[in-house]
Design an enzyme around this catalytic site. Structure first.
Site, short mmCIF file in Angstrom:
data_model
loop_
_atom_site.label_atom_id
_atom_site.label_comp_id
_atom_site.label_asym_id
_atom_site.label_seq_id
_atom_site.Cartn_x
_atom_site.Cartn_y
_atom_site.Cartn_z
N GLU A 1 1.10 -1.07 -0.34
CA GLU A 1 0.09 -0.11 0.10
C GLU A 1 1.19 1.26 0.40
O GLU A 1 1.78 1.03 0.74
CB GLU A 1 -0.73 -0.02 0.83
CG GLU A 1 -1.98 -0.57 0.97
CD GLU A 1 -3.10 0.09 1.04
OE1 GLU A 1 -3.15 1.29 0.36
OE2 GLU A 1 -4.55 0.05 1.23
N ASP B 1 -3.92 5.45 6.22
CA ASP B 1 -4.86 6.76 6.96
C ASP B 1 -6.40 5.59 8.09
O ASP B 1 -5.31 5.49 9.09
CB ASP B 1 -5.70 7.33 5.40
CG ASP B 1 -6.16 8.73 6.61
OD1 ASP B 1 -5.28 9.26 7.64
OD2 ASP B 1 -6.68 9.14 5.71
N PHE C 1 -2.61 15.92 4.14
CA PHE C 1 -3.17 14.95 3.52
C PHE C 1 -1.63 15.14 2.40
O PHE C 1 -0.89 16.51 2.31
CB PHE C 1 -3.68 15.38 2.53
CG PHE C 1 -4.22 15.51 1.35
CD1 PHE C 1 -5.45 13.69 1.02
CD2 PHE C 1 -3.56 15.51 -0.42
CE1 PHE C 1 -5.37 13.00 -0.15
CE2 PHE C 1 -4.39 14.79 -1.69
CZ PHE C 1 -5.23 13.49 -0.70
P1 5GP Z 1 -7.59 4.69 4.50
O1 5GP Z 1 -8.45 3.35 4.04
O2 5GP Z 1 -7.07 3.65 5.58
O3 5GP Z 1 -8.17 5.71 5.47
O4 5GP Z 1 -7.37 5.24 3.13
C1 5GP Z 1 -6.09 4.32 2.13
C2 5GP Z 1 -6.04 5.21 1.05
O5 5GP Z 1 -6.68 6.30 0.99
C3 5GP Z 1 -4.64 5.10 0.47
O6 5GP Z 1 -3.87 3.97 -0.03
C4 5GP Z 1 -4.47 6.39 -0.16
O7 5GP Z 1 -5.34 5.87 -1.57
C5 5GP Z 1 -5.81 7.69 0.37
N1 5GP Z 1 -5.52 8.24 0.99
C6 5GP Z 1 -4.84 8.52 2.54
N2 5GP Z 1 -4.41 9.42 2.84
C7 5GP Z 1 -3.95 10.04 1.39
C8 5GP Z 1 -3.43 10.95 1.97
O8 5GP Z 1 -2.74 11.48 2.78
N3 5GP Z 1 -2.66 11.66 0.21
C9 5GP Z 1 -3.18 10.88 -0.48
N4 5GP Z 1 -2.78 11.39 -2.40
N5 5GP Z 1 -4.07 9.74 -0.92
C10 5GP Z 1 -4.79 9.17 0.58
#
Ligand code: 5GP
Length: 181
Positions: A103, A107, A156
């Site tokens: 991954e 987040d 972000f």
């Molecule tokens: P989660 O399900 O862990 O909240 O989110 C995972 C996905 O969200 C990551 O694979 C990515 O695509 C997106 N994401 C989460 N945080 C960020 C960030 O700070 N920047 C970007 N570009 N994508 C993020």
């Protein structure tokens, strides 16, 4: 001239810092799977992990196969929707195989949690998780990251595969998007 505010990207992790850490992750994976006797499967999540995966796989001195999975959970928003949809599935069975989910960033952890459960239902021999970045404060439920690049603040970020509205993936560093006055 457009009245839109310009976006600038403040460097959080330099190209060199990332290269050093990815080399170490490759060594860690090589050591852990040294006695496997069969190719390891690295599963990259499209599109964010593509740059990381392509550097990581070259830092692993073992036979590896590459697979990709498409998921949609974010759209162009900057907050997790918590809804994970598989848009592209694996091209070969993983039953009885050793896999590592690769991954770009964890987040809330919802995407990783969903995918790990999905993969486990196919009965692989082992499942591990590798992430370039993690935002530790945000995780909903415990996600064990076996191989982690960096823990970062809750901002972000873009670059090195990570996008904002489809752009910035080709930056060689990871940075925080800021609006310039
Ligand atoms: P989660 O399900 O862990 O909240 O989110 C995972 C996905 O969200 C990551 O694979 C990515 O695509 C997106 N994401 C989460 N945080 C960020 C960030 O700070 N920047 C970007 N570009 N994508 C993020």
């Amino acid at each position: 001239m457009s009245k839109k505010k310009a976006l600038t990207v403040r460097v959080l992790l330099s190209e060199q810092e990332i290269a050093n850490r990815v080399a170490k992750l490759g060594q860690e994976i090589t050591e852990k799977y040294a006695d496997l006797g069969e190719p390891l499967i690295l599963i990259g999540i499209l599109k964010g992990s593509v740059i990381f995966l392509s550097d990581l796989c070259r830092a692993i001195s073992l036979p590896v196969e590459l697979e990709f999975m498409g998921v949609s959970s974010y759209g162009d928003e900057t907050e997790s929707s918590g809804v994970v949809q598989i848009t592209q599935d694996l091209t070969r069975p993983i039953k009885g195989r050793h896999i590592i989910l690769v991954e770009d960033i964890v987040d809330t952890g919802l995407t990783a949690k969903y995918l790990l459960k999905h993969f486990r239902s196919s009965e692989p021999a082992s499942v591990a998780m590798c992430a370039l970045l993690e935002k530790p404060g945000k995780s909903q439920g415990h996600i064990l990251i076996d191989f982690l690049g960096f823990s970062i603040p809750d901002d972000f970020v873009v670059g090195y595969g990570l996008d904002f509205a489809g752009l910035y993936r080709n930056l060689p560093h990871v940075g925080i998007v800021e609006t310039a006055d």
